[in-house]
Motif scaffolding. Structure first.
Motif, PDB file in Angstrom:
ATOM      1  N   THR A 150      56.421  26.205  44.558  1.00  0.00           N
ATOM      2  CA  THR A 150      56.174  25.094  43.640  1.00  0.00           C
ATOM      3  C   THR A 150      57.519  24.522  43.232  1.00  0.00           C
ATOM      4  N   LEU A 151      57.772  23.260  43.579  1.00  0.00           N
ATOM      5  CA  LEU A 151      59.081  22.649  43.352  1.00  0.00           C
ATOM      6  C   LEU A 151      59.012  21.556  42.299  1.00  0.00           C
ATOM      7  N   GLU A 152      60.174  21.269  41.713  1.00  0.00           N
ATOM      8  CA  GLU A 152      60.323  20.180  40.753  1.00  0.00           C
ATOM      9  C   GLU A 152      61.551  19.371  41.136  1.00  0.00           C
ATOM     10  N   SER A 153      61.867  18.367  40.300  1.00  0.00           N
ATOM     11  CA  SER A 153      63.024  17.525  40.597  1.00  0.00           C
ATOM     12  C   SER A 153      64.333  18.294  40.420  1.00  0.00           C
ATOM     13  N   GLN A 156      65.877  24.176  43.005  1.00  0.00           N
ATOM     14  CA  GLN A 156      65.527  25.594  42.925  1.00  0.00           C
ATOM     15  C   GLN A 156      66.225  26.300  44.082  1.00  0.00           C
ATOM     16  N   SER A 164      64.311  20.783  46.143  1.00  0.00           N
ATOM     17  CA  SER A 164      63.844  19.930  45.058  1.00  0.00           C
ATOM     18  C   SER A 164      62.813  18.952  45.605  1.00  0.00           C
ATOM     19  N   GLN A 165      62.037  18.388  44.690  1.00  0.00           N
ATOM     20  CA  GLN A 165      60.979  17.465  45.089  1.00  0.00           C
ATOM     21  C   GLN A 165      60.832  16.377  44.037  1.00  0.00           C
ATOM     22  N   ASP A 166      60.685  15.147  44.489  1.00  0.00           N
ATOM     23  CA  ASP A 166      60.372  14.039  43.591  1.00  0.00           C
ATOM     24  C   ASP A 166      59.325  13.161  44.251  1.00  0.00           C
ATOM     25  N   GLN A 167      59.117  11.947  43.714  1.00  0.00           N
ATOM     26  CA  GLN A 167      58.050  11.088  44.229  1.00  0.00           C
ATOM     27  C   GLN A 167      58.339  10.543  45.620  1.00  0.00           C
ATOM     28  N   ASP A 320      50.833  15.593  47.552  1.00  0.00           N
ATOM     29  CA  ASP A 320      49.881  16.501  46.897  1.00  0.00           C
ATOM     30  C   ASP A 320      48.496  16.480  47.529  1.00  0.00           C
TER      31      ASP A 320
END
Length: 638
Positions: A150-153, A156, A164-167, A320
């Motif tokens: 599970t990644l975020e902006s 990690q 990292s992950q964004d839109q 998603d």
């Protein structure tokens, strides 16, 4: 790439080179981005600094590797700006660096709407040192081996890789041996940025172009049939002229500001070759334009306004949305709604036979049918509105594969209809839509009949000799597997089993039970067709004495010629019971062999219970053939 530096005395105003005046202490570059100023002495000097084809001048007399590889659709635009078209569905080595032997970047290509066009499907970052595989997949999914992250902006750190992950998509960054590697993937396009010391060489599809595709194909990440070629008729709905015009937008503003640094021609060629053959769906109409805009941004060329001019979005498509291995995410409506579609090669095996799922799986006391979720969606069928004959029996969805399974068994028959046809037992049910009706009309009709056909084991003959207590034998016929047991009792309550070498007198009452284990009593019953005795092991030997008769006049009933025979249970359950008075054959050895034939009958059929007319029985004389006493037992021989 060569850079020319001019160093003049402090009093000089400028220096001319190739007809152009330059200020003192400046650097001239073929690259539109001017290198940092270099200091020099007060003496006039003309000096050339040489950088490699994948390098740029960083200043201070140094060159660094600074290059990008783009993989989008079926194409790879390598660091030299050269094109490779992938025509199969295999995995390939994208990046490997000889100076860093434990680093590999792998690209997987798969089919989507068409069998004959493969598109980039996923990227694998392999670090051989710790044996790590990081999978970047559609929908923003990132797997560390078999564990989904599970990644975020915010980055990690995973085994030295910043994730990292964004839109817009997922980014993986790592640094090895002073080489910085950035991998971006939005589910459709991958872009790899390499920055590091001069002299670093890049191999794989992104680098050395001298190796053949077969040399770079990775069998350990590919299916066994990935190289098989397919062909489809040309799509007559595609307007290649309009496609070419759109792809050539890369030569117009705002893209043109980047054209001198990032050559647009490989992107234009990739765009036109793909979209003149494959429909511009699932964001593909913007995919090549977006890839070029991002390549430019990686080299500090902002492409302001490109989305408004092209009608595209910079956000990742199908974020998603989780699809199974035989599916991919695509556009459901022109408004941007998405869903999981079946891959073309996977769905073709069902379309060839006009089917929505797999064949019925038949077991002895159960059956199931599995339908393909994405094929149901193609037909605009909502699986949740489907049922079996009983409304409470609905399909169960596998969350991983999106397959929908309907089933019934002995504890929940779901309205299954059981019939017979000659020597077969047939179980039948129907997958149907719920009744949404208005008065006398309906707007949704769906029906799939499925059935299981089992052969009746009516030719299996169990043979025993009355000498041992009880015998069992396994019987297998088609899908039916059960155990048939025969026992003899000396009392009507079936409690006194005839034991080994038990003394049984002539004319003594004997109860014989044929019992089965392994049959579903809610669906079938056992019917004894006939039972008879011989004085030899062979059921066809003579003399013969009938106990239960199966003939034109009587069926499954006691022999009217022997008034001692009574059929007490037959056709009611999974066992039968009859009784008779013990006898022996005259003039023989005193051995008696009993033979019985049975068959299975659907419990719903009233014909399973024999209709015997007691009044039609005839008496027979027992006479002297029952004279004398003998010690007899019971056993199976077969």
């Amino acid at each position: 790439m060569s850079f020319v530096r001019f160093c003049l005395g402090l009093g000089s105003l400028h220096q001319w080179y190739q007809g152009i005046a330059y200020e003192p202490d400046t650097v001239v570059s073929a690259d539109p981005e001017t290198c940092s100023k270099l200091t020099c002495s007060e003496t006039a000097v003309l000096e050339t600094i040489g950088c490699g084809p994948l390098e740029r001048c960083q200043g201070n007399n140094t060159c660094v590797v600074d290059t990008t590889c783009t993989v989008t659709g079926p194409t790879v635009i390598n660091v030299h700006g050269q094109l490779n078209f992938i025509k199969d569905r295999c995995a390939y080595s994208l990046v490997s660096i000889p100076s860093i032997p434990n680093l590999y970047l792998v690209a997987n290509f798969r089919d989507r709407h068409h069998e004959d066009v493969s598109l980039l499907d996923s990227v694998i970052l392999r670090l051989d040192g710790p044996g790590v595989h990081i999978h970047l997949e559609q929908g923003g999914r990132v797997w560390l081996d078999n564990f989904m992250l599970t990644l975020e902006s915010l980055p990690q750190l995973v085994h030295g890789v910043q994730l990292s992950q964004d839109q817009t998509g997922v980014t993986a960054k790592l640094s090895l041996s002073n080489l910085n590697i950035s991998v971006f993937f939005d589910g459709y396009t991958a872009q790899i940025l390499l920055e590091g010391p001069a002299g670093s060489s890049v191999e794989g599809l992104c680098g050395n172009s001298s190796r053949s595709l077969s040399d770079l194909r990775l069998s350990e990440y590919s299916s066994t049939s990935c190289e098989m070629q397919y062909s489809e008729p040309a799509d007559t709905t595609i307007d290649c002229t309009s496609v070419t015009e759109r792809c050539n937008l890369l030569k117009e503003a705002p893209f043109s500001s980047c054209n001198s640094d990032i050559d647009p021609e490989p992107y234009i060629t990739a765009c036109t070759n793909t979209l003149c053959k494959y429909p511009a769906v699932d964001g593909l109409n913007c995919q090549f334009l977006k890839a070029y805009a991002r390549a430019c941004s990686l080299h500090n060329h902002a492409q302001d306004g490109w989305t408004s001019k092209t009608g595209c979005s910079s956000e990742a498509f199908c974020q998603d949305r989780t699809c199974s291995d035989h599916e991919f995410c695509g556009e459901k409506t022109v408004s941007g709604d998405t869903r999981c579609f079946c891959r073309a090669i996977f769905s073709s095996k069902y379309q060839e036979i006009n089917s929505l799922g797999d064949a019925t799986v038949c077991m002895q006391d159960s059956a199931s049918v599995t339908l393909v979720g994405c094929l149901l969606e193609d037909k605009h069928i909502n699986y949740s509105a489907l049922q079996l004959n009983y409304p409470t029996c609905r399909g169960q969805v596998d969350e991983l594969t999106h397959m929908v399974t309907f089933s019934f068994n002995s504890s929940n028959r779901c309205g299954t209809v059981v019939t017979t046809n000659n020597s077969y037992v047939i179980y039948k049910n129907t997958i149907r839509s719920q009744n949404y009706s208005f008065d006398v009309i309906t707007r949704n009709q769906f029906q799939i009949d499925f059935s299981c056909v089992h052969s009746q084991p009516n030719i299996n003959t169990a043979t025993f000799r009355i000498r041992d207590c009880s015998v069992a034998q396994k019987i297998s016929c088609g899908a039916w597997n059960y155990t048939l047991i025969i026992k003899a009792y000396t009392d009507a309550g079936w409690t006194q089993v005839v034991q080994l070498n038990s003394q049984v007198r002539l004319n003594q009452r004997i109860w014989v039970e044929l019992e089965t284990n392994g049959l579903d009593g809610s669906m079938v019953t056992v019917v004894s067709d006939s039972c008879w005795a011989t004085n030899q092991a062979s059921p066809t030997s003579s003399p013969r004495h009938d106990l239960i008769i199966n003939g034109e006049r009587y069926s499954d009933c006691a022999n009217p010629a022997d008034l001692t025979v009574a059929v007490e249970e037959n056709g009611l359950g999974t066992s039968t019971l009859f009784s008779f008075n013990m006898f022996r054959f005259t003039g023989g050895s005193g051995e008696v062999y009993l033979h019985c034939k049975l068959h299975l009958c659907p419990k719903e059929e009233t014909s399973c219970i024999p209709n015997c007319n007691a009044a039609a029985r005839r008496r027979r004389s027992v006479g002297s053939k029952y004279e004398g006493e003998a010690s007899i037992g019971m056993s199976w021989t077969h």
